[in-house]
Design an enzyme around this catalytic site. Structure first.
Site, PDB file in Angstrom:
ATOM      1  N   ASP A 192       2.771 -11.501  28.208  1.00 16.15           N
ATOM      2  CA  ASP A 192       3.670 -12.451  28.869  1.00 16.15           C
ATOM      3  C   ASP A 192       4.999 -11.763  29.103  1.00 16.15           C
ATOM      4  O   ASP A 192       5.459 -10.979  28.271  1.00 16.15           O
ATOM      5  CB  ASP A 192       3.904 -13.676  27.983  1.00 16.15           C
ATOM      6  CG  ASP A 192       2.616 -14.443  27.735  1.00 16.15           C
ATOM      7  OD1 ASP A 192       1.774 -14.495  28.652  1.00 16.15           O
ATOM      8  OD2 ASP A 192       2.443 -14.980  26.628  1.00 16.15           O
ATOM      9  N   ASP A 232      -3.198 -10.701  25.719  1.00 16.95           N
ATOM     10  CA  ASP A 232      -2.637 -10.656  27.068  1.00 16.95           C
ATOM     11  C   ASP A 232      -1.130 -10.462  26.955  1.00 16.95           C
ATOM     12  O   ASP A 232      -0.582 -10.492  25.851  1.00 16.95           O
ATOM     13  CB  ASP A 232      -2.952 -11.952  27.838  1.00 16.95           C
ATOM     14  CG  ASP A 232      -2.752 -13.166  26.979  1.00 16.95           C
ATOM     15  OD1 ASP A 232      -1.814 -13.156  26.152  1.00 16.95           O
ATOM     16  OD2 ASP A 232      -3.510 -14.136  27.119  1.00 16.95           O
ATOM     17  N   ASP A 283       8.325 -21.348  19.320  1.00 15.01           N
ATOM     18  CA  ASP A 283       7.978 -22.038  18.081  1.00 15.01           C
ATOM     19  C   ASP A 283       8.359 -21.257  16.807  1.00 15.01           C
ATOM     20  O   ASP A 283       9.185 -21.695  16.031  1.00 15.01           O
ATOM     21  CB  ASP A 283       6.508 -22.474  18.079  1.00 15.01           C
ATOM     22  CG  ASP A 283       5.544 -21.403  18.555  1.00 15.01           C
ATOM     23  OD1 ASP A 283       5.980 -20.250  18.748  1.00 15.01           O
ATOM     24  OD2 ASP A 283       4.354 -21.709  18.728  1.00 15.01           O
TER      25      ASP A 283
HETATM   26  P1  ATP Z   1      -2.173 -16.057  21.050  1.00 14.86           P
HETATM   27  O1  ATP Z   1      -2.436 -14.862  20.234  1.00 14.86           O
HETATM   28  O2  ATP Z   1      -3.067 -17.165  20.735  1.00 14.86           O
HETATM   29  O3  ATP Z   1      -2.079 -15.818  22.527  1.00 14.86           O
HETATM   30  P2  ATP Z   1       0.568 -16.679  21.375  1.00 14.86           P
HETATM   31  O4  ATP Z   1       1.681 -16.825  20.388  1.00 14.86           O
HETATM   32  O5  ATP Z   1       0.694 -15.613  22.403  1.00 14.86           O
HETATM   33  O6  ATP Z   1      -0.741 -16.541  20.550  1.00 14.86           O
HETATM   34  P3  ATP Z   1       0.470 -18.469  23.580  1.00 14.86           P
HETATM   35  O7  ATP Z   1      -0.097 -19.842  23.628  1.00 14.86           O
HETATM   36  O8  ATP Z   1      -0.095 -17.402  24.426  1.00 14.86           O
HETATM   37  O9  ATP Z   1       0.403 -18.064  22.050  1.00 14.86           O
HETATM   38  O10 ATP Z   1       2.026 -18.633  23.842  1.00 14.86           O
HETATM   39  C1  ATP Z   1       2.871 -17.575  24.215  1.00 14.86           C
HETATM   40  C2  ATP Z   1       4.255 -17.785  23.613  1.00 14.86           C
HETATM   41  O11 ATP Z   1       4.825 -19.006  24.087  1.00 14.86           O
HETATM   42  C3  ATP Z   1       4.272 -17.904  22.092  1.00 14.86           C
HETATM   43  O12 ATP Z   1       4.314 -16.666  21.469  1.00 14.86           O
HETATM   44  C4  ATP Z   1       5.525 -18.717  21.860  1.00 14.86           C
HETATM   45  O13 ATP Z   1       6.660 -17.909  21.935  1.00 14.86           O
HETATM   46  C5  ATP Z   1       5.538 -19.655  23.032  1.00 14.86           C
HETATM   47  N1  ATP Z   1       4.862 -20.937  22.741  1.00 14.86           N
HETATM   48  C6  ATP Z   1       3.563 -21.234  22.923  1.00 14.86           C
HETATM   49  N2  ATP Z   1       3.285 -22.488  22.577  1.00 14.86           N
HETATM   50  C7  ATP Z   1       4.434 -23.021  22.156  1.00 14.86           C
HETATM   51  C8  ATP Z   1       4.833 -24.310  21.669  1.00 14.86           C
HETATM   52  N3  ATP Z   1       3.950 -25.286  21.541  1.00 14.86           N
HETATM   53  N4  ATP Z   1       6.135 -24.494  21.352  1.00 14.86           N
HETATM   54  C9  ATP Z   1       7.028 -23.509  21.499  1.00 14.86           C
HETATM   55  N5  ATP Z   1       6.735 -22.289  21.938  1.00 14.86           N
HETATM   56  C10 ATP Z   1       5.474 -22.033  22.274  1.00 14.86           C
HETATM   57 MG    MG Z   2      -0.602 -15.252  24.159  1.00 20.60          MG
END
Ligand code: ATP
Ligand code: MG
Length: 447
Positions: free
Chosen positions: A72, A70, A150
């Site tokens: 963001d 997805d 993160d």
């Molecule tokens: P996925 O492929 O699972 O979606 P993702 O990195 O996009 O991985 P998300 O949970 O969708 O994970 O989070 C989107 C963004 O928000 C991450 O890429 C990161 O930059 C930030 N983020 C998410 N969770 C955290 C956290 N616990 N602490 C700090 N930043 C976070």
């Molecule tokens: Mg994501």
């Protein structure tokens, strides 16, 4: 002044250095890699004079040649301004408000740049006694928004209009070196949010990245911080981890880092027995294959597998104490689910699947009378049969019973009847009369 200096030291180069702005000719990501909806959102925000970027997992995944799950978007517009710009949008979230913008079925999550909370005056109480962030609701600059993320590879901003990548934290270099590196001081960042330890394991396994040594080092000593995370959030994160396509590796890594104690404490015991180890690893490998083939995977099945050997041992203990097969099974299930719920809150919709799969393991033992016919019509039969096959393959059960059910399912009516075993001794002792031969006949119309 001194505080400013300290802040700089703590945050390291990422705070003080100018960002790397990388042109498309060097990173190769065309705006067409971004979904039409996300492009529409950034363009509309930019037309109003705001900054807007695609950020996080999507940029990372595209750079790795994967299709993002997805998109963001991060912006300096407030949630209210974003909401006002898009007719089909809504504000969500309590801790930090986000806007969901809808285009057809697609949802793009738009968040306002987040700033630093701690350190600011009057923001005390935003963390708990372990340093865990409880409130995180201050707007900030793009740079602050990058630094509060993160991992460096998760903090890249992509501007679809210029096709530039803006890198405040060194994420591009880390991605190239396939390293997962925590932004800032890893220990402090895990204290702020212990779930980051699980995210490290999951993302490393899913994306085939190495957890960089400084990022990895503090984890074993901090593993117990997971106890302070609400069980429902832990469950969600575990589910993501198990359904990421890298569950096999993730579970090994969780064990290596001592993180499984607060999640699936019984896994230790299970994995110490060779049979339990084989069974769990087989189940995880199968799940990974299914995820990679885009086939659905049932969380209930997966958790049933992870905890099966625990149920099995309680079941055997009950039977050895003279309880009937079914009663021993019911009691074993209650016991295991209850113990587990102290750590991970497995939602009822999944735990009821688990129960059914386990109960059917006891019922599948019965291959006489009319019961096998009735089982074929059970909506959970397929899952229970697959589960039984895993048990056979792991060496826990004789292959013969799996093959019997395989044949029974596909056989015609007459063949099925001829396959039935005579009522077993154990069954007969429990209530069944030796008239079961007659029952076979009467069962023929049932399926
Ligand atoms: P996925 O492929 O699972 O979606 P993702 O990195 O996009 O991985 P998300 O949970 O969708 O994970 O989070 C989107 C963004 O928000 C991450 O890429 C990161 O930059 C930030 N983020 C998410 N969770 C955290 C956290 N616990 N602490 C700090 N930043 C976070
Ligand atoms: Mg994501």
């Amino acid at each position: 002044m001194i505080r400013k200096l300290l802040l700089r030291l703590v945050d390291g180069f990422s705070r003080s250095s100018a960002p790397l702005v990388v042109a498309r000719s060097r990173h190769g990501v065309s705006r067409h890699a971004i979904s039409a909806c996300a492009r529409r959102v950034t363009a509309a925000l930019q037309a109003e004079g705001f900054d807007a970027y695609v950020v996080g997992g999507a940029v990372r995944d595209i750079l790795l040649g994967r299709e993002p799950k997805d998109f963001d978007v991060a912006t300096n517009a407030t949630p209210e301004r974003v909401r006002a710009l898009f007719r089909r949008s809504r504000i969500i979230g309590r801790r930090f408000r986000l806007v969901h913008v809808l285009c057809g079925r697609e949802v793009v999550e738009v968040s306002t740049f987040r700033g630093k909370h701690a350190g600011g005056d009057g923001e005390r109480g935003a963390t708990d006694e372990h340093g865990r962030i409880l409130r995180d609701n201050v707007f900030g600059t793009r740079e602050e928004d990058a630094v509060r993320r993160d991992f460096t590879v998760n903090a890249l901003f992509y501007d679809p209009s210029t096709e530039e990548i803006i890198d405040h934290c060194g994420g591009l270099a880390d991605l190239k070196a396939r390293k997962l590196r925590m932004i800032g001081d890893p220990q402090a960042r895990y204290r702020e949010d212990p779930v980051r330890m699980l995210r490290a394991v999951r993302l490393a396994a899913k994306l085939d990245l190495e957890i960089e040594p400084r990022t990895r080092a503090p984890v074993p000593a901090l593993a117990n911080l997971l106890e302070s995370v609400p069980p429902s959030r832990l469950f969600e994160e575990m589910l993501k981890l198990l359904l990421s396509g890298g569950s096999f590796q993730s579970v090994q890594q969780l064990r290596a880092l001592g993180l499984h104690h607060g999640l699936l404490p019984m896994l230790d015991v299970i994995l110490e027995q060779p049979l339990g180890q084989r069974f769990v690893m087989l189940a995880l490998q199968r799940t990974d294959e299914r995820v990679r083939d885009d086939k659905p995977s049932s969380p209930g099945f997966l958790f049933a597998a992870l905890l099966w050997h625990e149920v099995l041992s309680a079941w055997r203990t009950g039977e050895a104490a003279g309880k009937s097969t079914m009663l021993a099974m019911f009691e074993a299930i209650d016991q295991v689910i209850e113990e587990q719920s102290e750590n991970l809150a497995i939602p009822r919709r999944f735990s009821s699947d688990m129960r059914e799969i386990w109960i059917l393991q006891a019922r599948l033992l019965n291959r006489s009378g009319r019961r096998p016919f009735a089982l074929l019509g059970n909506p959970r039969f397929r899952a229970a049969y697959d589960f039984l096959l895993l048990r056979c393959e792991s060496g826990e059960l004789d292959m013969e019973i799996g093959q019997w059910w395989q044949r029974f399912q596909h056989a015609g009516e007459e063949e099925r009847k001829s396959m039935l075993l005579p009522g077993t001794g154990r069954r007969r002792r429990r209530r069944k009369k030796p008239t079961s031969g007659l029952r076979h006949d009467s069962a023929s119309g049932e399926t």
